[in-house]
Design a protein around this motif. Structure first.
Motif, PDB file in Angstrom:
ATOM      1  N   ASN A   1       1.846   6.548   7.855  1.00  0.00           N
ATOM      2  CA  ASN A   1       3.126   6.468   7.142  1.00  0.00           C
ATOM      3  C   ASN A   1       3.729   5.070   7.154  1.00  0.00           C
ATOM      4  O   ASN A   1       4.882   4.882   6.779  1.00  0.00           O
ATOM      5  N   LEU A   2       2.924   4.103   7.627  1.00  0.00           N
ATOM      6  CA  LEU A   2       3.313   2.693   7.482  1.00  0.00           C
ATOM      7  C   LEU A   2       2.640   2.225   6.189  1.00  0.00           C
ATOM      8  O   LEU A   2       1.428   2.038   6.143  1.00  0.00           O
ATOM      9  N   VAL A   3       3.430   2.106   5.154  1.00  0.00           N
ATOM     10  CA  VAL A   3       2.886   1.822   3.823  1.00  0.00           C
ATOM     11  C   VAL A   3       2.755   0.317   3.658  1.00  0.00           C
ATOM     12  O   VAL A   3       3.748  -0.412   3.780  1.00  0.00           O
ATOM     13  N   ARG A   4       1.529  -0.148   3.429  1.00  0.00           N
ATOM     14  CA  ARG A   4       1.284  -1.590   3.309  1.00  0.00           C
ATOM     15  C   ARG A   4       1.459  -2.027   1.862  1.00  0.00           C
ATOM     16  O   ARG A   4       0.748  -1.564   0.980  1.00  0.00           O
ATOM     17  N   ILE A   5       2.397  -2.901   1.651  1.00  0.00           N
ATOM     18  CA  ILE A   5       2.706  -3.388   0.312  1.00  0.00           C
ATOM     19  C   ILE A   5       1.882  -4.646   0.051  1.00  0.00           C
ATOM     20  O   ILE A   5       1.825  -5.532   0.913  1.00  0.00           O
ATOM     21  N   PRO A   6       1.242  -4.740  -1.102  1.00  0.00           N
ATOM     22  CA  PRO A   6       0.419  -5.938  -1.367  1.00  0.00           C
ATOM     23  C   PRO A   6       1.255  -7.229  -1.358  1.00  0.00           C
ATOM     24  O   PRO A   6       2.456  -7.190  -1.624  1.00  0.00           O
ATOM     25  N   VAL A   7       0.588  -8.332  -1.020  1.00  0.00           N
ATOM     26  CA  VAL A   7       1.285  -9.622  -0.933  1.00  0.00           C
ATOM     27  C   VAL A   7       0.745 -10.571  -1.986  1.00  0.00           C
ATOM     28  O   VAL A   7      -0.360 -10.388  -2.502  1.00  0.00           O
ATOM     29  N   SER A   8       1.536 -11.613  -2.265  1.00  0.00           N
ATOM     30  CA  SER A   8       1.043 -12.644  -3.171  1.00  0.00           C
ATOM     31  C   SER A   8       1.735 -13.959  -2.861  1.00  0.00           C
ATOM     32  O   SER A   8       2.721 -14.001  -2.120  1.00  0.00           O
ATOM     33  N   GLY A   9       1.177 -15.020  -3.428  1.00  0.00           N
ATOM     34  CA  GLY A   9       1.793 -16.342  -3.332  1.00  0.00           C
ATOM     35  C   GLY A   9       1.433 -17.068  -2.052  1.00  0.00           C
ATOM     36  O   GLY A   9       0.793 -16.516  -1.155  1.00  0.00           O
ATOM     37  N   ARG A  10       1.881 -18.321  -1.994  1.00  0.00           N
ATOM     38  CA  ARG A  10       1.545 -19.185  -0.871  1.00  0.00           C
ATOM     39  C   ARG A  10       1.990 -18.581   0.456  1.00  0.00           C
ATOM     40  O   ARG A  10       1.337 -18.755   1.483  1.00  0.00           O
ATOM     41  N   PHE A  11       3.130 -17.878   0.449  1.00  0.00           N
ATOM     42  CA  PHE A  11       3.637 -17.353   1.719  1.00  0.00           C
ATOM     43  C   PHE A  11       3.282 -15.898   1.957  1.00  0.00           C
ATOM     44  O   PHE A  11       3.770 -15.275   2.877  1.00  0.00           O
ATOM     45  N   ARG A  12       2.395 -15.353   1.084  1.00  0.00           N
ATOM     46  CA  ARG A  12       1.932 -13.980   1.267  1.00  0.00           C
ATOM     47  C   ARG A  12       3.108 -13.022   1.441  1.00  0.00           C
ATOM     48  O   ARG A  12       3.175 -12.252   2.398  1.00  0.00           O
ATOM     49  N   ALA A  13       4.024 -13.111   0.499  1.00  0.00           N
ATOM     50  CA  ALA A  13       5.225 -12.268   0.540  1.00  0.00           C
ATOM     51  C   ALA A  13       4.926 -10.923  -0.102  1.00  0.00           C
ATOM     52  O   ALA A  13       4.136 -10.840  -1.045  1.00  0.00           O
ATOM     53  N   MET A  14       5.607  -9.880   0.416  1.00  0.00           N
ATOM     54  CA  MET A  14       5.507  -8.550  -0.186  1.00  0.00           C
ATOM     55  C   MET A  14       5.900  -8.635  -1.644  1.00  0.00           C
ATOM     56  O   MET A  14       6.901  -9.273  -1.981  1.00  0.00           O
ATOM     57  N   ASP A  15       5.165  -7.933  -2.490  1.00  0.00           N
ATOM     58  CA  ASP A  15       5.521  -7.802  -3.898  1.00  0.00           C
ATOM     59  C   ASP A  15       6.649  -6.759  -3.961  1.00  0.00           C
ATOM     60  O   ASP A  15       6.422  -5.571  -3.741  1.00  0.00           O
ATOM     61  N   THR A  16       7.877  -7.220  -4.239  1.00  0.00           N
ATOM     62  CA  THR A  16       9.003  -6.290  -4.095  1.00  0.00           C
ATOM     63  C   THR A  16       9.046  -5.250  -5.211  1.00  0.00           C
ATOM     64  O   THR A  16       9.622  -4.186  -5.022  1.00  0.00           O
ATOM     65  N   ALA A  17       8.419  -5.548  -6.351  1.00  0.00           N
ATOM     66  CA  ALA A  17       8.336  -4.504  -7.395  1.00  0.00           C
ATOM     67  C   ALA A  17       7.436  -3.374  -6.882  1.00  0.00           C
ATOM     68  O   ALA A  17       7.747  -2.183  -7.044  1.00  0.00           O
ATOM     69  N   ALA A  18       6.335  -3.753  -6.238  1.00  0.00           N
ATOM     70  CA  ALA A  18       5.423  -2.741  -5.679  1.00  0.00           C
ATOM     71  C   ALA A  18       6.124  -1.984  -4.544  1.00  0.00           C
ATOM     72  O   ALA A  18       5.924  -0.769  -4.376  1.00  0.00           O
ATOM     73  N   LEU A  19       6.957  -2.697  -3.781  1.00  0.00           N
ATOM     74  CA  LEU A  19       7.705  -2.065  -2.689  1.00  0.00           C
ATOM     75  C   LEU A  19       8.626  -0.980  -3.256  1.00  0.00           C
ATOM     76  O   LEU A  19       8.643   0.166  -2.787  1.00  0.00           O
ATOM     77  N   GLU A  20       9.348  -1.351  -4.282  1.00  0.00           N
ATOM     78  CA  GLU A  20      10.294  -0.400  -4.875  1.00  0.00           C
ATOM     79  C   GLU A  20       9.555   0.793  -5.485  1.00  0.00           C
ATOM     80  O   GLU A  20       9.972   1.945  -5.314  1.00  0.00           O
ATOM     81  N   ALA A  21       8.440   0.498  -6.156  1.00  0.00           N
ATOM     82  CA  ALA A  21       7.666   1.583  -6.783  1.00  0.00           C
ATOM     83  C   ALA A  21       7.150   2.551  -5.713  1.00  0.00           C
ATOM     84  O   ALA A  21       7.157   3.775  -5.909  1.00  0.00           O
ATOM     85  N   ALA A  22       6.734   2.001  -4.569  1.00  0.00           N
ATOM     86  CA  ALA A  22       6.201   2.858  -3.496  1.00  0.00           C
ATOM     87  C   ALA A  22       7.303   3.766  -2.938  1.00  0.00           C
ATOM     88  O   ALA A  22       7.069   4.951  -2.645  1.00  0.00           O
ATOM     89  N   ILE A  23       8.510   3.224  -2.822  1.00  0.00           N
ATOM     90  CA  ILE A  23       9.627   4.016  -2.294  1.00  0.00           C
ATOM     91  C   ILE A  23       9.956   5.156  -3.267  1.00  0.00           C
ATOM     92  O   ILE A  23      10.103   6.322  -2.864  1.00  0.00           O
ATOM     93  N   VAL A  24      10.020   4.812  -4.544  1.00  0.00           N
ATOM     94  CA  VAL A  24      10.343   5.824  -5.564  1.00  0.00           C
ATOM     95  C   VAL A  24       9.269   6.918  -5.580  1.00  0.00           C
ATOM     96  O   VAL A  24       9.580   8.122  -5.582  1.00  0.00           O
ATOM     97  N   ALA A  25       8.002   6.492  -5.554  1.00  0.00           N
ATOM     98  CA  ALA A  25       6.907   7.472  -5.599  1.00  0.00           C
ATOM     99  C   ALA A  25       6.947   8.380  -4.376  1.00  0.00           C
ATOM    100  O   ALA A  25       6.739   9.598  -4.481  1.00  0.00           O
ATOM    101  N   ASP A  26       7.241   7.798  -3.214  1.00  0.00           N
ATOM    102  CA  ASP A  26       7.301   8.609  -1.989  1.00  0.00           C
ATOM    103  C   ASP A  26       8.429   9.634  -2.064  1.00  0.00           C
ATOM    104  O   ASP A  26       8.256  10.797  -1.674  1.00  0.00           O
TER     105      ASP A  26
END
Ligand SMILES: *Cc1c(COP(=O)(O)O)cnc(C)c1O
Length: 470
Positions: free
Chosen positions: A196-221
């Motif tokens: 139940n620890l949902v890993r959100i994909p990262v991108s960019g130089r600082f490997r930041a969470m993709d916040t659109a994917a974060l939001e989509a995961a929350i909504v789907a859950d």
């Protein structure tokens, strides 16, 4: 031990500490010993009769010290630092002499009230807004556990401690894969479960969470009937300094009513410098923030500050006597054991008080700025060498690199051999990580007593040993 002997041995211990620190540059950072050597050198059974201190102390010097990895060595460039500035060591002598338990206000009034003040000093030093209060935990792992328990209880309407998790909706927590393993353990221990620890994909130089994917995961859950509880973001991840967009994560947390915990265990110290605060822009939207003064800042281990926006939530989660909730704030009493998992607590605020006063924020900022500049300089020098490549650019004072293997040779194998050869040499100490599945060598500058010359030596040692191996 009578008082005169106590005085004598305390003095000898202090003298030893000074000589030890002064001798560090002449010692290998990591000891050249094989596993089991020290264990076999220690008697298998405890003594039945008292032994003289002379002998005990001599054994410490002869058997233990040669088997130590020297974390205060100026050329320790591995992991992250665990700096113990001399002034914080002095404070720890005093704390250990008093050996007080600081669990309740009345068991150590001065320790509690100094802790209240020092946490607020650090809040100001880091540029956090008023309204955050906090507690000194033993480690970031404990602070993160306390935060995860709080997000769990808040999501379960404070019924988890009472009823357990069986029969509750499945809790979900969101983070990237750049967070420290202490997050996994907090998820295990809190009963939420790794799945139940949902890993959100990262991108960019600082490997930041993709916040659109974060939001989509929350909504789907939510749609699937699961119970989103919180988000864990990091600033300065352990592997290569992965750093989330905290403002964006805070906005998602706010929109969905989730708890946001920010792990800045290492990088938090750098936030005493205003020019680095862009790395955690938006942090004022977090519910909980952890940073370790025992890493870069120089407060002797252990010392980890957890800032919280709503201490009532933390206390409601961890206090064993909820009655205290009613009086908290009225009589000004804080019982810090209600803010943490362990009951017993050491007096940790004293060393920070000593450290901040003896160096001043300007002194500490200068140290951190030097480390960042030296690390950037070394990254630049290595990048210019034809047989080296930078794998990740410096995030503050941390970067990673790789040496090109000979044609046909396995690059991962070669770089693992290189780290090993460097550490066996002993002049410097480095650690490795994996970036996108491939081995990279980490370098961080952060030692309290490092100089530019120590970092220059790192360049010489790395290039010399790499070319010798290749
Ligand atoms: C070091 C570190 C931790 C763990 O810290 P402890 O105080 O040893 O528990 C957690 N997160 C990050 C980002 C770290 O660098």
């Amino acid at each position: 031990m009578d008082n005169e002997e106590f005085r004598d041995w305390s003095r000898r211990a202090a003298d030893w500490g000074v000589d030890y620190r002064a001798s560090l540059r002449d010692r290998p950072v990591r000891p050249a010993i094989a596993p089991g050597e020290i264990f076999r050198s220690i008697e298998a059974s405890p003594p039945e009769t008292a032994e003289p201190m002379e002998k005990i102390f001599a054994d410490f010097e002869e058997r233990i010290v040669p088997g130590m990895t020297h974390w205060q060595h100026p050329r320790f460039f591995a992991y992250f630092p665990a700096n113990a500035a001399p002034v914080s060591v002095v404070a720890e002598y005093l704390v250990s002499a008093m050996a007080a338990q600081c669990m309740l206000w009345q068991t150590s009034p001065a320790a509690t009230e100094l802790e209240m003040r020092i946490v607020d000093w650090m809040r100001q030093a880091l540029g956090l807004p008023e309204g955050f209060s906090g507690v000194i935990q033993d480690s970031a792992s404990s602070a993160t556990l306390a935060a995860v328990l709080t997000m769990r209880e808040r999501a379960l309407d404070w019924q988890g401690n009472r009823q357990g998790l069986a029969g509750q909706a499945k809790l979900r927590v969101y983070s990237s894969d750049q967070v420290h393993t202490s997050i996994d353990r907090a998820i295990w221990v809190s009963g939420i479960g790794e799945e139940n620890l949902v890993r959100i994909p990262v991108s960019g130089r600082f490997r930041a969470m993709d916040t659109a994917a974060l939001e989509a995961a929350i909504v789907a859950d939510r749609e699937a009937g699961l119970l989103p509880a919180g988000i864990i973001a990091c600033v300065g991840g352990t592997s290569t300094g992965g750093t989330d967009d905290i403002a964006a994560a805070a906005a998602v947390a706010k929109r969905h009513g989730l708890y946001l915990h920010v792990d800045a265990a290492w990088a938090g110290s750098a936030m005493i410098c205003p020019e680095y605060r862009h790395f955690w822009a938006g942090v004022e939207g977090a519910d909980s923030i952890v940073f370790n003064p025992h890493k870069w800042l120089g407060a002797q281990f252990d010392c980890s500050i957890q800032f919280v926006r709503q201490p009532e939530d933390l206390v409601r989660t961890l206090a064993i006597k909820p009655d205290y909730l009613k009086t908290r704030g009225h009589d000004g009493i804080i019982n810090y054991s209600e803010w943490s998992v362990p009951l017993g607590r050491r007096f940790r605020a004293l060393k920070l008080w000593f450290l901040l006063r003896a160096h001043g924020l300007e002194g500490l900022r200068k140290m951190i700025r030097n480390h960042v500049a030296w690390s950037e300089g070394l990254a630049e020098r290595l990048a210019k060498e034809a047989d080296f490549e930078l794998v990740t650019e410096p995030m503050l004072s941390l970067f990673s690199f790789r040496h090109r293997a000979a044609p046909g040779a396995d690059a991962d194998e070669h770089n693992l051999r290189l780290v090993d050869a460097i550490n066996t040499d002993g002049r410097i100490y480095l650690t490795q990580t994996r970036v996108d599945g491939r081995v990279a060598i980490r370098f961080q500058a952060g030692q309290f007593e490092s100089t530019a010359a120590d970092v220059d030596m790192a360049f010489d040692v790395v290039t010399e040993i790499a070319r010798h191996l290749a």
